[in-house]
Design a protein around this motif. Structure first.
Motif, mmCIF file in Angstrom:
data_model
loop_
_atom_site.group_PDB
_atom_site.id
_atom_site.type_symbol
_atom_site.label_atom_id
_atom_site.label_comp_id
_atom_site.label_asym_id
_atom_site.label_seq_id
_atom_site.Cartn_x
_atom_site.Cartn_y
_atom_site.Cartn_z
ATOM 1 N N GLU A 119 0.829 -1.214 0.000
ATOM 2 C CA GLU A 119 0.000 0.000 0.000
ATOM 3 C C GLU A 119 0.858 1.255 0.000
ATOM 4 O O GLU A 119 0.527 2.253 -0.649
ATOM 5 C CB GLU A 119 -0.927 0.004 1.225
ATOM 6 C CG GLU A 119 -2.218 -0.766 1.023
ATOM 7 C CD GLU A 119 -3.116 -0.697 2.247
ATOM 8 O OE1 GLU A 119 -4.332 -0.863 2.085
ATOM 9 O OE2 GLU A 119 -2.586 -0.469 3.362
ATOM 10 N N TYR A 172 3.780 1.593 -1.338
ATOM 11 C CA TYR A 172 4.503 1.750 -2.596
ATOM 12 C C TYR A 172 3.575 2.048 -3.774
ATOM 13 O O TYR A 172 4.009 2.633 -4.769
ATOM 14 C CB TYR A 172 5.298 0.477 -2.925
ATOM 15 C CG TYR A 172 6.418 0.192 -1.957
ATOM 16 C CD1 TYR A 172 7.637 0.847 -2.069
ATOM 17 C CD2 TYR A 172 6.262 -0.730 -0.929
ATOM 18 C CE1 TYR A 172 8.681 0.588 -1.182
ATOM 19 C CE2 TYR A 172 7.292 -1.003 -0.039
ATOM 20 C CZ TYR A 172 8.484 -0.336 -0.171
ATOM 21 O OH TYR A 172 9.509 -0.589 0.717
ATOM 22 N N THR A 173 2.308 1.642 -3.674
ATOM 23 C CA THR A 173 1.402 1.737 -4.821
ATOM 24 C C THR A 173 1.213 3.178 -5.287
ATOM 25 O O THR A 173 1.128 3.449 -6.491
ATOM 26 C CB THR A 173 0.036 1.113 -4.477
ATOM 27 O OG1 THR A 173 0.228 -0.247 -4.086
ATOM 28 C CG2 THR A 173 -0.892 1.151 -5.678
ATOM 29 N N SER A 174 1.142 4.108 -4.358
ATOM 30 C CA SER A 174 0.914 5.507 -4.738
ATOM 31 C C SER A 174 2.171 6.151 -5.324
ATOM 32 O O SER A 174 2.083 6.932 -6.283
ATOM 33 C CB SER A 174 0.430 6.311 -3.522
ATOM 34 O OG SER A 174 1.367 6.219 -2.451
ATOM 35 N N ASP A 175 3.338 5.844 -4.786
ATOM 36 C CA ASP A 175 4.580 6.483 -5.240
ATOM 37 C C ASP A 175 5.256 5.730 -6.386
ATOM 38 O O ASP A 175 5.976 6.336 -7.190
ATOM 39 C CB ASP A 175 5.570 6.593 -4.071
ATOM 40 C CG ASP A 175 5.041 7.490 -2.955
ATOM 41 O OD1 ASP A 175 4.277 8.426 -3.266
ATOM 42 O OD2 ASP A 175 5.374 7.236 -1.778
ATOM 43 N N TYR A 176 5.059 4.418 -6.447
ATOM 44 C CA TYR A 176 5.714 3.603 -7.484
ATOM 45 C C TYR A 176 4.648 2.757 -8.203
ATOM 46 O O TYR A 176 4.761 1.539 -8.302
ATOM 47 C CB TYR A 176 6.783 2.708 -6.858
ATOM 48 C CG TYR A 176 7.892 3.477 -6.191
ATOM 49 C CD1 TYR A 176 8.990 3.922 -6.917
ATOM 50 C CD2 TYR A 176 7.819 3.781 -4.825
ATOM 51 C CE1 TYR A 176 10.005 4.642 -6.293
ATOM 52 C CE2 TYR A 176 8.826 4.494 -4.199
ATOM 53 C CZ TYR A 176 9.915 4.924 -4.941
ATOM 54 O OH TYR A 176 10.921 5.641 -4.324
ATOM 55 N N THR A 177 3.629 3.450 -8.711
ATOM 56 C CA THR A 177 2.483 2.767 -9.308
ATOM 57 C C THR A 177 2.885 1.895 -10.486
ATOM 58 O O THR A 177 2.442 0.748 -10.603
ATOM 59 C CB THR A 177 1.425 3.797 -9.769
ATOM 60 O OG1 THR A 177 1.083 4.642 -8.675
ATOM 61 C CG2 THR A 177 0.173 3.091 -10.270
ATOM 62 N N VAL A 215 4.785 -1.273 -9.379
ATOM 63 C CA VAL A 215 3.888 -2.225 -8.724
ATOM 64 C C VAL A 215 2.988 -2.899 -9.750
ATOM 65 O O VAL A 215 2.784 -4.126 -9.703
ATOM 66 C CB VAL A 215 3.045 -1.529 -7.633
ATOM 67 C CG1 VAL A 215 1.987 -2.480 -7.076
ATOM 68 C CG2 VAL A 215 3.937 -1.031 -6.503
ATOM 69 N N LEU A 216 2.454 -2.129 -10.693
ATOM 70 C CA LEU A 216 1.587 -2.699 -11.726
ATOM 71 C C LEU A 216 2.339 -3.698 -12.598
ATOM 72 O O LEU A 216 1.844 -4.793 -12.866
ATOM 73 C CB LEU A 216 0.997 -1.582 -12.602
ATOM 74 C CG LEU A 216 -0.188 -0.804 -12.038
ATOM 75 C CD1 LEU A 216 -0.535 0.361 -12.950
ATOM 76 C CD2 LEU A 216 -1.399 -1.727 -11.871
ATOM 77 N N PHE A 275 -6.201 -1.790 -5.569
ATOM 78 C CA PHE A 275 -6.632 -0.904 -6.651
ATOM 79 C C PHE A 275 -8.133 -0.642 -6.703
ATOM 80 O O PHE A 275 -8.582 0.134 -7.542
ATOM 81 C CB PHE A 275 -6.178 -1.485 -7.996
ATOM 82 C CG PHE A 275 -4.701 -1.718 -8.091
ATOM 83 C CD1 PHE A 275 -3.826 -0.652 -8.210
ATOM 84 C CD2 PHE A 275 -4.177 -3.000 -8.038
ATOM 85 C CE1 PHE A 275 -2.459 -0.865 -8.291
ATOM 86 C CE2 PHE A 275 -2.808 -3.219 -8.115
ATOM 87 C CZ PHE A 275 -1.947 -2.146 -8.246
ATOM 88 N N LYS A 290 -10.697 -0.866 -11.229
ATOM 89 C CA LYS A 290 -9.317 -1.037 -11.681
ATOM 90 C C LYS A 290 -8.838 -2.459 -11.417
ATOM 91 O O LYS A 290 -8.100 -3.036 -12.225
ATOM 92 C CB LYS A 290 -8.404 -0.038 -10.977
ATOM 93 C CG LYS A 290 -8.627 1.406 -11.388
ATOM 94 C CD LYS A 290 -7.661 2.327 -10.661
ATOM 95 C CE LYS A 290 -7.878 3.783 -11.062
ATOM 96 N NZ LYS A 290 -6.971 4.703 -10.324
#
Length: 254
Positions: free
Chosen positions: A70, A72-77, A80-81, A110, A114
């Motif tokens: 959680e 990392y998802t916002s800063d390294y989307t 992570v994807l 997500f 999404k």
């Protein structure tokens, strides 16, 4: 001639290891490509302790992954994807159990819309990868592992050539045959790829929605069995019956 070819193949399978050296080498090359891609994602992430990263095998594993990812998802989307997609496709390609946990993780990280889009995309890509890999090297392995189930699938596909898309949709929506088996056996029974692709893409949406939605309330799940209550299973079967209805109607008319 067809029966003779099948018996010859079975005899060859019984007389040697299921895969030849070159078949194993081809599969190893695909594994190497996935590992290289994951390594590229790993080295673009910030320095940190990533000991929590592993293939999920339980709800507890998913909760641990969710709690760490959680942040990392916002800063390294993008990372992570990409990492998520590669892991999911890898698991689907090589029939590794646990993709249901990856679907739960998608919902948790997500959201519903999404998450469903991500799961359907990666599941379809992984199924397609498994289809083509099986087409190249999978025949002896399929005969070795599922000879009876393959004969049943072959007979059903032969009877439903005119409405094959409806039948494949029915299989994808309902648990009549495991999705893993469908992925690896479809090229063996001459299911055209465009039908396989369309049935996979459309047919996986209902189950993906159920699983991804459950991922939002991950903390409330006690077991994987909680995902599919009576209402969810009944809905999936109803969709499956609707998908196969044109086939049944055409048989009745004829």
């Amino acid at each position: 001639m067809e029966k003779r070819g099948e018996s010859d193949c079975k005899e060859n399978v019984e007389g040697r290891f299921p895969l030849t050296f070159w078949e194993v080498a081809g599969a190893s090359a695909v594994v190497g490509a996935f590992v290289l891609g994951l390594a590229c994602v790993y080295f673009t992430m910030p320095a940190s302790d990533y000991s929590f990263l592993k293939l999920p095998r339980s709800l507890e594993d998913i909760q641990i992954l969710r709690n760490h990812l959680e942040d990392y998802t916002s800063d390294y989307t993008i990372q992570v994807l990409v990492g998520y997609c590669m892991v999911y496709i890898f698991m689907q390609t090589f029939m590794i159990p646990g993709t249901v946990f990856m679907s739960l993780l998608a919902g948790s990280l997500f959201g519903v819309f999404k998450g469903v889009a991500l799961v359907v995309f990666t599941a379809t890509a992984g199924a397609s990868s498994c289809y083509f890999l099986s087409k190249l090297i999978g025949r002896p392995l399929v005969y070795f592992l599922w000879p009876d189930k393959l004969s049943f699938f072959q007979a059903q596909v032969s009877k439903r050539r005119e409405r094959l898309l409806n039948y494949m949709l029915f299989l994808r929506v309902t648990p009549t045959l495991p999705n893993t088996f469908i992925n690896v056996a479809s090229p063996m029974v001459d299911v055209p790829y465009h039908i396989f692709l369309l049935a996979t893409f459309i047919g996986l949406i209902p189950a993906a929605y159920v699983t991804v939605r459950a991922g939002i309330a991950l903390g409330e799940l006690q077991s994987v069995g909680d995902l599919y209550d009576f209402q969810s299973i009944a809905t999936l079967f109803l969709i499956g019956v609707v998908s196969v209805t044109p086939t049944l109607m055409s048989k009745t008319k004829s």
